[in-house]
Design a protein around this motif. Structure first.
Motif, PDB file in Angstrom:
ATOM      1  N   PRO A  91      -9.014 -64.173  10.097  1.00 54.24           N
ATOM      2  CA  PRO A  91     -10.724 -64.615  10.551  1.00 54.24           C
ATOM      3  C   PRO A  91     -10.597 -65.315  11.831  1.00 54.24           C
ATOM      4  CG  PRO A  91     -10.130 -65.967   8.737  1.00 54.24           C
ATOM      5  CD  PRO A  91      -9.045 -64.947   8.881  1.00 54.24           C
ATOM      6  N   ASN A  92      -9.550 -65.675  12.390  1.00 55.34           N
ATOM      7  CA  ASN A  92      -9.679 -66.265  13.761  1.00 55.34           C
ATOM      8  C   ASN A  92      -9.106 -65.559  14.862  1.00 55.34           C
ATOM      9  OD1 ASN A  92     -10.516 -68.584  12.483  1.00 55.34           O
ATOM     10  ND2 ASN A  92      -8.773 -69.340  11.931  1.00 55.34           N
ATOM     11  N   LYS A  93      -8.840 -64.465  14.440  1.00 56.32           N
ATOM     12  CA  LYS A  93      -8.245 -63.500  15.429  1.00 56.32           C
ATOM     13  C   LYS A  93      -9.335 -62.804  16.206  1.00 56.32           C
ATOM     14  CE  LYS A  93      -4.056 -60.132  15.914  1.00 56.32           C
ATOM     15  NZ  LYS A  93      -4.385 -60.118  17.166  1.00 56.32           N
ATOM     16  N   ILE A  94      -9.032 -62.428  17.442  1.00 58.16           N
ATOM     17  CA  ILE A  94      -9.822 -61.192  18.104  1.00 58.16           C
ATOM     18  C   ILE A  94      -8.894 -60.288  18.563  1.00 58.16           C
ATOM     19  CG2 ILE A  94     -11.253 -60.689  20.019  1.00 58.16           C
ATOM     20  CD1 ILE A  94     -11.889 -64.027  20.063  1.00 58.16           C
ATOM     21  N   PHE A  95      -9.546 -59.024  18.241  1.00 59.66           N
ATOM     22  CA  PHE A  95      -8.729 -57.734  18.204  1.00 59.66           C
ATOM     23  C   PHE A  95      -9.288 -56.872  19.476  1.00 59.66           C
ATOM     24  CE2 PHE A  95      -8.650 -59.114  14.102  1.00 59.66           C
ATOM     25  CZ  PHE A  95      -7.266 -58.849  13.694  1.00 59.66           C
ATOM     26  N   ASP A  96      -8.191 -56.280  20.088  1.00 60.19           N
ATOM     27  CA  ASP A  96      -8.655 -55.318  21.267  1.00 60.19           C
ATOM     28  C   ASP A  96      -8.849 -53.958  20.720  1.00 60.19           C
ATOM     29  OD1 ASP A  96      -8.780 -56.830  23.536  1.00 60.19           O
ATOM     30  OD2 ASP A  96      -6.376 -57.271  23.379  1.00 60.19           O
ATOM     31  N   VAL A  97      -9.892 -53.394  20.817  1.00 60.08           N
ATOM     32  CA  VAL A  97     -10.287 -51.875  20.134  1.00 60.08           C
ATOM     33  C   VAL A  97     -10.616 -51.129  21.465  1.00 60.08           C
ATOM     34  CG1 VAL A  97     -11.705 -50.801  18.787  1.00 60.08           C
ATOM     35  CG2 VAL A  97     -11.122 -53.311  18.204  1.00 60.08           C
ATOM     36  N   ASP A  98      -9.864 -50.073  21.449  1.00 60.14           N
ATOM     37  CA  ASP A  98     -10.268 -48.748  22.194  1.00 60.14           C
ATOM     38  C   ASP A  98     -10.825 -47.745  21.456  1.00 60.14           C
ATOM     39  OD1 ASP A  98      -9.769 -49.797  24.605  1.00 60.14           O
ATOM     40  OD2 ASP A  98      -7.865 -48.701  24.958  1.00 60.14           O
ATOM     41  N   LEU A  99     -11.973 -47.321  21.814  1.00 59.76           N
ATOM     42  CA  LEU A  99     -12.751 -46.122  20.841  1.00 59.76           C
ATOM     43  C   LEU A  99     -12.990 -44.891  21.889  1.00 59.76           C
ATOM     44  CD1 LEU A  99     -15.692 -46.826  18.524  1.00 59.76           C
ATOM     45  CD2 LEU A  99     -15.730 -44.746  20.028  1.00 59.76           C
ATOM     46  N   SER A 100     -12.408 -43.829  21.481  1.00 61.18           N
ATOM     47  CA  SER A 100     -12.932 -42.565  22.539  1.00 61.18           C
ATOM     48  C   SER A 100     -13.243 -41.497  21.539  1.00 61.18           C
ATOM     49  CB  SER A 100     -11.480 -42.247  23.030  1.00 61.18           C
ATOM     50  OG  SER A 100     -10.617 -43.194  23.175  1.00 61.18           O
ATOM     51  N   TYR A 101     -14.343 -41.035  21.753  1.00 59.59           N
ATOM     52  CA  TYR A 101     -14.931 -39.665  20.856  1.00 59.59           C
ATOM     53  C   TYR A 101     -15.415 -38.719  22.013  1.00 59.59           C
ATOM     54  CZ  TYR A 101     -16.883 -37.333  17.014  1.00 59.59           C
ATOM     55  OH  TYR A 101     -17.462 -36.366  15.939  1.00 59.59           O
ATOM     56  N   ILE A 102     -14.414 -37.469  21.861  1.00 51.90           N
ATOM     57  CA  ILE A 102     -14.874 -36.612  22.715  1.00 51.90           C
ATOM     58  C   ILE A 102     -15.532 -35.403  21.679  1.00 51.90           C
ATOM     59  CG2 ILE A 102     -14.568 -34.951  24.378  1.00 51.90           C
ATOM     60  CD1 ILE A 102     -12.630 -37.583  25.068  1.00 51.90           C
ATOM     61  N   THR A 103     -16.389 -34.768  21.500  1.00 50.56           N
ATOM     62  CA  THR A 103     -16.755 -33.774  20.553  1.00 50.56           C
ATOM     63  C   THR A 103     -17.478 -32.814  21.425  1.00 50.56           C
ATOM     64  OG1 THR A 103     -17.906 -33.275  18.608  1.00 50.56           O
ATOM     65  CG2 THR A 103     -18.720 -35.204  19.826  1.00 50.56           C
ATOM     66  N   SER A 104     -16.837 -31.659  21.767  1.00 44.13           N
ATOM     67  CA  SER A 104     -17.371 -30.655  22.978  1.00 44.13           C
ATOM     68  C   SER A 104     -18.669 -29.810  22.370  1.00 44.13           C
ATOM     69  CB  SER A 104     -16.569 -29.580  23.180  1.00 44.13           C
ATOM     70  OG  SER A 104     -15.282 -30.008  23.224  1.00 44.13           O
ATOM     71  N   ARG A 105     -19.640 -30.018  22.999  1.00 45.30           N
ATOM     72  CA  ARG A 105     -20.979 -29.073  22.562  1.00 45.30           C
ATOM     73  C   ARG A 105     -21.187 -28.181  23.881  1.00 45.30           C
ATOM     74  NH1 ARG A 105     -19.997 -31.683  18.724  1.00 45.30           N
ATOM     75  NH2 ARG A 105     -21.451 -33.023  17.250  1.00 45.30           N
ATOM     76  N   GLY A 106     -21.714 -26.700  23.463  1.00 49.73           N
ATOM     77  CA  GLY A 106     -21.978 -25.889  24.250  1.00 49.73           C
ATOM     78  C   GLY A 106     -23.365 -26.156  24.987  1.00 49.73           C
ATOM     79  N   LYS A 107     -23.720 -25.439  25.745  1.00 46.73           N
ATOM     80  CA  LYS A 107     -25.025 -25.423  26.620  1.00 46.73           C
ATOM     81  C   LYS A 107     -26.196 -25.632  25.789  1.00 46.73           C
ATOM     82  CE  LYS A 107     -23.325 -23.072  30.793  1.00 46.73           C
ATOM     83  NZ  LYS A 107     -22.489 -24.314  31.171  1.00 46.73           N
ATOM     84  N   TRP A 108     -26.319 -25.201  24.371  1.00 49.56           N
ATOM     85  CA  TRP A 108     -27.430 -25.132  23.459  1.00 49.56           C
ATOM     86  C   TRP A 108     -27.975 -26.574  23.253  1.00 49.56           C
ATOM     87  CZ3 TRP A 108     -27.208 -28.251  19.330  1.00 49.56           C
ATOM     88  CH2 TRP A 108     -25.701 -28.511  18.674  1.00 49.56           C
ATOM     89  N   TYR A 109     -26.768 -27.574  23.265  1.00 46.18           N
ATOM     90  CA  TYR A 109     -26.924 -28.968  22.962  1.00 46.18           C
ATOM     91  C   TYR A 109     -28.173 -29.520  23.831  1.00 46.18           C
ATOM     92  CZ  TYR A 109     -25.821 -33.651  21.826  1.00 46.18           C
ATOM     93  OH  TYR A 109     -25.980 -35.056  21.399  1.00 46.18           O
ATOM     94  N   HIS A 110     -28.007 -29.332  25.082  1.00 43.64           N
ATOM     95  CA  HIS A 110     -29.043 -29.784  26.102  1.00 43.64           C
ATOM     96  C   HIS A 110     -30.474 -29.177  25.981  1.00 43.64           C
ATOM     97  CE1 HIS A 110     -26.030 -32.579  27.309  1.00 43.64           C
ATOM     98  NE2 HIS A 110     -25.303 -31.525  27.568  1.00 43.64           N
TER      99      HIS A 110
END
Ligand code: NAD
Length: 310
Positions: free
Chosen positions: A148-167
């Motif tokens: 409970p007293n520790k602070i963690f370093d987090v890296d979050l990367s999420y790349i989920t390709s979407r085609g032109k339809w998405y926009h």
């Protein structure tokens, strides 16, 4: 006990997971609504279900059932994000509980309205927050709680390709989906606050139609995050091989996410039907976070930048 369900947004991508969950938990889909009639998928689960393309006729049917003493127990909501609160209100006014896809709503004040109708009707609104049921996430939460007293370093990367339809679709319109951080990121912000405690700092580095990045501090974590729907952001090692790249590291250790989070709808339904489920209070933090992120000033030089954001 068998429960009866109605489903809103039956022709979409996520609706079959709900149909499957209703079936796998031994329940029945009685009626479905979608303005789009490409709903042949219903045959794989509930060919006897009534189907409506007009809300008014769907409403008339649900109301008729209620008046003759066959009220629907649950309404599952798989419509575009900006319609969720209206569809939750329909469910509760029909004397049913609602099981609503993420994000529950786009802004925290929408939750206030839903709270009122919950207390007026005595019916409940449940939000699908399936990552909270993922075994790796539960294990990580336990590990963090033990320090409970520790602070963690987090890296979050999420790349989920979407085609032109998405926009072109509602998903690319900020007023309908909330934008990429809301539509895709909400899973992760919910998970982070679930594991690492209350949010303390929120800084925004990038916010475009294709990508978003920033820095968050929770009680027990410093988080650099990067989200993208543009395949050109995929790291070299996966480019051309897979459309999605997902990585969450905690103090440099990768969190194993095999199976991803695509298969947890039946577990979410079981959890609700067994008397659990995630309610309006559970959804509040991540909805506040995405609403803030949507309006936050871009401060490229404040906080730590995710390596992909450079
Ligand atoms: P989609 O666009 O494929 O499906 C949405 C469906 O809603 C469409 O069939 C559309 O015709 C229908 N619709 C539009 N307006 C409607 C209305 N007024 N009444 C009834 N139906 C209406 O989108 P999707 O990817 O299936 O997303 C649906 C919801 O599920 C969104 O809230 C999304 O954020 C969520 N979702 C959750 C997950 C998850 O992992 N939990 C994954 C994808 C999507």
């Amino acid at each position: 006990m068998t429960n009866t369900f109605a489903l809103i947004g039956a022709a979409g991508y996520i609706a079959p997971r709900h149909m499957k969950a209703i079936k796998e938990t031994g329940n029945h889909l009685i009626a479905a609504l979608d303005p789009n009639d490409s709903v042949g998928i219903i045959d794989s689960y509930f060919p006897q279900a009534r189907f409506f393309t007009e809300f008014e006729r769907f409403d008339r049917h649900i109301d008729k059932l209620r008046r003759r003493g066959d009220r629907i127990d649950f309404v599952s909501i798989c419509s575009p994000n900006y319609l969720h609160d209206a569809h939750c209100r329909f469910a509760l006014r029909s004397d049913a509980h609602a099981i609503c896809e993420k994000p529950l709503v786009l802004n925290p004040w929408n939750i206030d309205g839903l709270r009122e109708i919950e207390s007026q009707t005595g019916r409940k609104i449940y939000s699908i927050l399936q990552l909270r049921l993922h075994p790796s996430i539960i294990a990580l939460k336990e590990k963090i709680a033990a320090n409970p007293n520790k602070i963690f370093d987090v890296d979050l990367s999420y790349i989920t390709s979407r085609g032109k339809w998405y926009h072109v679709s509602w998903k690319g319109a900020d007023d309908k989906s909330g934008g990429i951080a809301t539509n895709i990121g909400v899973h992760f912000y919910d998970m982070l606050s679930f594991i690492f405690g209350p949010l303390q700092k929120n800084q925004m580095h990038i916010r475009t139609g294709e990508r978003a990045a920033g820095y968050l501090e929770f009680k027990q974590a410093r988080v650099r995050w990067f989200l993208s729907v543009d395949q050109s952001d995929l790291p070299e090692q996966v480019k051309g091989k897979q459309p999605t790249y997902r990585s969450i590291t905690v103090d440099g250790d990768e969190i194993e996410f095999s199976g991803g989070f695509t298969d947890l709808h039946t577990d979410s339904y079981k959890h609700i039907l067994e008397g659990g489920g995630f309610d309006l209070d559970d959804a509040q933090t991540s909805i506040e976070l995405v609403s803030t992120i949507r309006n936050l000033k871009i401060t490229p030089h404040l906080g730590e930048r995710h390596p992909f954001a450079d």
